[in-house]
Design a protein around this motif. Structure first.
Motif, PDB file in Angstrom:
ATOM      1  N   UNK A 145      -4.290  -3.694   0.280  1.00  0.00           N
ATOM      2  CA  UNK A 145      -5.066  -4.254  -0.833  1.00  0.00           C
ATOM      3  C   UNK A 145      -6.579  -4.206  -0.610  1.00  0.00           C
ATOM      4  N   UNK A 146      -7.018  -3.898   0.613  1.00  0.00           N
ATOM      5  CA  UNK A 146      -8.454  -3.850   0.905  1.00  0.00           C
ATOM      6  C   UNK A 146      -9.014  -2.458   0.666  1.00  0.00           C
ATOM      7  N   UNK A 147     -10.199  -2.422   0.119  1.00  0.00           N
ATOM      8  CA  UNK A 147     -10.906  -1.147   0.010  1.00  0.00           C
ATOM      9  C   UNK A 147     -11.214  -0.666   1.422  1.00  0.00           C
ATOM     10  N   UNK A 148     -11.099   0.620   1.637  1.00  0.00           N
ATOM     11  CA  UNK A 148     -11.415   1.175   2.954  1.00  0.00           C
ATOM     12  C   UNK A 148     -12.912   1.466   2.997  1.00  0.00           C
ATOM     13  N   UNK A 149     -13.692   0.378   2.992  1.00  0.00           N
ATOM     14  CA  UNK A 149     -15.152   0.511   2.997  1.00  0.00           C
ATOM     15  C   UNK A 149     -15.706   0.068   4.349  1.00  0.00           C
TER      16      UNK A 149
END
Length: 134
Positions: free
Chosen positions: A41-45
């Protein structure tokens, strides 16, 4: 006297060899279907990767090493090789598979549910482990 020194050298060599016996490779790891298909669910930023790195360095580095090569300071004491996170085989896993294995563990891989209780932190570690790709 020379014979005694020779025997001592042979004994040291045998003991040294015993400590260099290779670790076994891990058995196949069955991951429940619900985790295999689970999406991160986390952006891969950069913020997520940085957070994942902090958590990894605290909990994972000692066995898996700074670059995820399975060469951390505790790795040599393990019966099973801790894995190479830069390998194509590892990187081919879904995020859900990596998260499952990283958090729930098995055998010598400890369970980290209580050590990494934040779901965001768990997924951030997955994002960081993706940076090890060759």
């Amino acid at each position: 006297m020379k014979k005694m020194k020779f025997i001592i050298l042979i004994a040291i060599a045998v003991v040294g060899f015993a400590f260099t016996i290779q670790q076994k490779q891990a058995e196949p790891w069955e991951v429940p279907a619900e985790y295999k298909s689970m999406k991160n669910p986390l952006a891969n930023d950069q913020a997520s990767v940085n957070k994942g790195k902090m958590v990894y360095m605290k909990h994972c580095r000692s066995c898996h090493g700074n670059a995820g090569l399975g060469d951390g300071p505790k790795a040599a004491r393990l019966k099973t090789f801790p894995g190479d996170f830069s390998s194509a085989e590892f990187q081919a896993q879904t995020d859900g598979e990596i998260m499952y294995k990283s958090i729930f563990g098995r055998d010598e891989m400890p369970n980290y549910e209580t050590k990494i209780p934040s779901k965001k932190d768990r997924w951030a570690v997955v994002n960081y482990m993706r940076t090890f790709k060759k």
